[in-house]
Design a protein around this motif. Structure first.
Motif, PDB file in Angstrom:
ATOM      1  N   VAL A  65      -1.454   0.389   2.892  1.00  0.00           N
ATOM      2  CA  VAL A  65      -2.473   0.866   3.825  1.00  0.00           C
ATOM      3  C   VAL A  65      -1.853   1.131   5.190  1.00  0.00           C
ATOM      4  O   VAL A  65      -0.783   0.613   5.505  1.00  0.00           O
ATOM      5  N   MET A  66      -2.540   1.938   5.973  1.00  0.00           N
ATOM      6  CA  MET A  66      -2.237   2.122   7.399  1.00  0.00           C
ATOM      7  C   MET A  66      -3.553   1.942   8.136  1.00  0.00           C
ATOM      8  O   MET A  66      -4.613   2.310   7.622  1.00  0.00           O
ATOM      9  N   THR A  67      -3.492   1.396   9.336  1.00  0.00           N
ATOM     10  CA  THR A  67      -4.697   1.273  10.147  1.00  0.00           C
ATOM     11  C   THR A  67      -4.997   2.621  10.804  1.00  0.00           C
ATOM     12  O   THR A  67      -4.140   3.504  10.867  1.00  0.00           O
ATOM     13  N   TYR A  68      -6.216   2.744  11.300  1.00  0.00           N
ATOM     14  CA  TYR A  68      -6.573   3.956  12.037  1.00  0.00           C
ATOM     15  C   TYR A  68      -5.596   4.171  13.189  1.00  0.00           C
ATOM     16  O   TYR A  68      -5.146   5.281  13.442  1.00  0.00           O
ATOM     17  N   GLY A  69      -5.259   3.097  13.881  1.00  0.00           N
ATOM     18  CA  GLY A  69      -4.319   3.192  14.990  1.00  0.00           C
ATOM     19  C   GLY A  69      -2.915   3.549  14.542  1.00  0.00           C
ATOM     20  O   GLY A  69      -2.201   4.271  15.241  1.00  0.00           O
ATOM     21  N   ASP A  70      -2.497   3.042  13.370  1.00  0.00           N
ATOM     22  CA  ASP A  70      -1.181   3.396  12.831  1.00  0.00           C
ATOM     23  C   ASP A  70      -1.088   4.894  12.591  1.00  0.00           C
ATOM     24  O   ASP A  70      -0.070   5.522  12.892  1.00  0.00           O
ATOM     25  N   GLU A  98      -7.081  -1.807  -8.496  1.00  0.00           N
ATOM     26  CA  GLU A  98      -6.403  -0.872  -9.390  1.00  0.00           C
ATOM     27  C   GLU A  98      -4.968  -0.601  -8.925  1.00  0.00           C
ATOM     28  O   GLU A  98      -4.066  -0.465  -9.746  1.00  0.00           O
ATOM     29  N   GLU A  99      -4.759  -0.520  -7.617  1.00  0.00           N
ATOM     30  CA  GLU A  99      -3.447  -0.210  -7.056  1.00  0.00           C
ATOM     31  C   GLU A  99      -2.628  -1.456  -6.730  1.00  0.00           C
ATOM     32  O   GLU A  99      -1.523  -1.341  -6.214  1.00  0.00           O
ATOM     33  N   ALA A 100      -3.172  -2.636  -6.987  1.00  0.00           N
ATOM     34  CA  ALA A 100      -2.508  -3.908  -6.684  1.00  0.00           C
ATOM     35  C   ALA A 100      -2.193  -4.042  -5.191  1.00  0.00           C
ATOM     36  O   ALA A 100      -1.153  -4.554  -4.793  1.00  0.00           O
ATOM     37  N   THR A 101      -3.111  -3.587  -4.357  1.00  0.00           N
ATOM     38  CA  THR A 101      -2.974  -3.748  -2.912  1.00  0.00           C
ATOM     39  C   THR A 101      -3.133  -5.226  -2.574  1.00  0.00           C
ATOM     40  O   THR A 101      -4.087  -5.856  -3.045  1.00  0.00           O
ATOM     41  N   PRO A 102      -2.229  -5.806  -1.783  1.00  0.00           N
ATOM     42  CA  PRO A 102      -2.349  -7.234  -1.450  1.00  0.00           C
ATOM     43  C   PRO A 102      -3.648  -7.564  -0.717  1.00  0.00           C
ATOM     44  O   PRO A 102      -4.001  -6.917   0.268  1.00  0.00           O
ATOM     45  N   LEU A 103      -4.347  -8.549  -1.241  1.00  0.00           N
ATOM     46  CA  LEU A 103      -5.614  -9.001  -0.669  1.00  0.00           C
ATOM     47  C   LEU A 103      -5.523 -10.479  -0.340  1.00  0.00           C
ATOM     48  O   LEU A 103      -4.738 -11.211  -0.943  1.00  0.00           O
ATOM     49  N   ARG A 104      -6.342 -10.906   0.609  1.00  0.00           N
ATOM     50  CA  ARG A 104      -6.522 -12.330   0.917  1.00  0.00           C
ATOM     51  C   ARG A 104      -7.912 -12.691   0.444  1.00  0.00           C
ATOM     52  O   ARG A 104      -8.901 -12.186   0.978  1.00  0.00           O
ATOM     53  N   GLU A 105      -7.987 -13.523  -0.563  1.00  0.00           N
ATOM     54  CA  GLU A 105      -9.294 -13.923  -1.088  1.00  0.00           C
ATOM     55  C   GLU A 105     -10.038 -14.742  -0.042  1.00  0.00           C
ATOM     56  O   GLU A 105      -9.458 -15.585   0.629  1.00  0.00           O
ATOM     57  N   ALA A 106     -11.322 -14.475   0.065  1.00  0.00           N
ATOM     58  CA  ALA A 106     -12.165 -15.174   1.035  1.00  0.00           C
ATOM     59  C   ALA A 106     -12.668 -16.473   0.431  1.00  0.00           C
ATOM     60  O   ALA A 106     -12.861 -16.580  -0.779  1.00  0.00           O
ATOM     61  N   ARG A 112      -0.358  -8.135   6.522  1.00  0.00           N
ATOM     62  CA  ARG A 112       1.075  -8.388   6.649  1.00  0.00           C
ATOM     63  C   ARG A 112       1.834  -7.795   5.457  1.00  0.00           C
ATOM     64  O   ARG A 112       2.903  -7.220   5.613  1.00  0.00           O
ATOM     65  N   ARG A 113       1.266  -7.906   4.275  1.00  0.00           N
ATOM     66  CA  ARG A 113       1.937  -7.428   3.071  1.00  0.00           C
ATOM     67  C   ARG A 113       1.551  -6.005   2.681  1.00  0.00           C
ATOM     68  O   ARG A 113       2.341  -5.302   2.059  1.00  0.00           O
ATOM     69  N   ALA A 114       0.339  -5.569   3.023  1.00  0.00           N
ATOM     70  CA  ALA A 114      -0.145  -4.263   2.574  1.00  0.00           C
ATOM     71  C   ALA A 114       0.193  -3.130   3.527  1.00  0.00           C
ATOM     72  O   ALA A 114       0.249  -1.973   3.120  1.00  0.00           O
ATOM     73  N   GLY A 169      10.279   4.414  -4.060  1.00  0.00           N
ATOM     74  CA  GLY A 169       9.104   4.153  -4.874  1.00  0.00           C
ATOM     75  C   GLY A 169       7.884   3.753  -4.071  1.00  0.00           C
ATOM     76  O   GLY A 169       6.902   3.304  -4.619  1.00  0.00           O
ATOM     77  N   GLY A 170       7.935   3.884  -2.745  1.00  0.00           N
ATOM     78  CA  GLY A 170       6.778   3.597  -1.923  1.00  0.00           C
ATOM     79  C   GLY A 170       6.590   2.140  -1.584  1.00  0.00           C
ATOM     80  O   GLY A 170       5.611   1.763  -1.009  1.00  0.00           O
ATOM     81  N   ASP A 171       7.532   1.275  -1.935  1.00  0.00           N
ATOM     82  CA  ASP A 171       7.361  -0.142  -1.641  1.00  0.00           C
ATOM     83  C   ASP A 171       8.224  -0.521  -0.456  1.00  0.00           C
ATOM     84  O   ASP A 171       9.427  -0.661  -0.572  1.00  0.00           O
ATOM     85  N   ALA A 172       7.594  -0.678   0.691  1.00  0.00           N
ATOM     86  CA  ALA A 172       8.322  -1.005   1.917  1.00  0.00           C
ATOM     87  C   ALA A 172       8.068  -2.443   2.333  1.00  0.00           C
ATOM     88  O   ALA A 172       8.333  -2.819   3.451  1.00  0.00           O
ATOM     89  N   ARG A 173       7.567  -3.275   1.413  1.00  0.00           N
ATOM     90  CA  ARG A 173       7.166  -4.627   1.785  1.00  0.00           C
ATOM     91  C   ARG A 173       8.305  -5.439   2.395  1.00  0.00           C
ATOM     92  O   ARG A 173       8.093  -6.229   3.280  1.00  0.00           O
TER      93      ARG A 173
END
Length: 149
Positions: free
Chosen positions: A42-47, A97-105, A121-123, A136-140
């Motif tokens: 992801v990118m933020t609106y500001g990014d 579906e895309e395995a985007t890193p999430l923080r469970e609430a 931090r991870r996404a 491959g798009g993984d810049a983590r």
């Protein structure tokens, strides 16, 4: 006080009636960046605004609200990682579906489950690593990071 006809003070924008076949140039650039963001990132609106070198988070958000339906809109997000209000379930489906890193609430009072947030931090994607499929798009773990908004 500036006159309302001053283009810098006007609140109106180009409408579909004025230019039915054409997106505003800034909107085209924002949508192009959204299409570059790799799945699971992801990118933020500001990014996005920073990457373009113009506008700000509100301008990017406005473009995404008006024209973002044709691109992976769920990859342009709020800086706090909260899911887009009104689109939480659709976005969450894409993130899973895309395995985007999430923080469970944590569970809310009464045992009801709350929505997760993005693990920024991870996404978060820096807009550099992975462009054109270089890695491959993984810049983590590249050490690249955009400034937090």
């Amino acid at each position: 006080m500036p006159a309302f006809s001053d283009p810098w003070c006007r609140m109106d924008r180009m409408t579909a009636d004025e230019y039915p076949d054409r997106l505003p140039e800034y909107a085209e650039r924002v949508l192009e960046v959204a299409e570059l963001i790799p799945p699971g990132r992801v990118m933020t609106y500001g990014d996005v605004a920073e990457w373009l070198g113009e506008g700000g988070p509100r301008q990017v958000g406005r473009v995404m609200a008006l024209y973002g339906g044709a691109v992976p809109w769920w990859r342009v997000v709020r800086a706090d990682g909260r899911l887009l209000p009104g689109h939480e379930q659709r976005a969450l489906g894409h993130y899973r579906e895309e395995a985007t890193p999430l923080r469970e609430a944590a569970s809310a009072h009464g045992g009801a489950s709350r929505l997760p947030r993005l693990d920024m931090r991870r996404a978060r994607w820096d807009g550099v690593a992975g462009v054109g499929g270089v890695d491959g798009g993984d810049a983590r773990d590249t050490g690249h990071a955009m400034a937090h908004n």
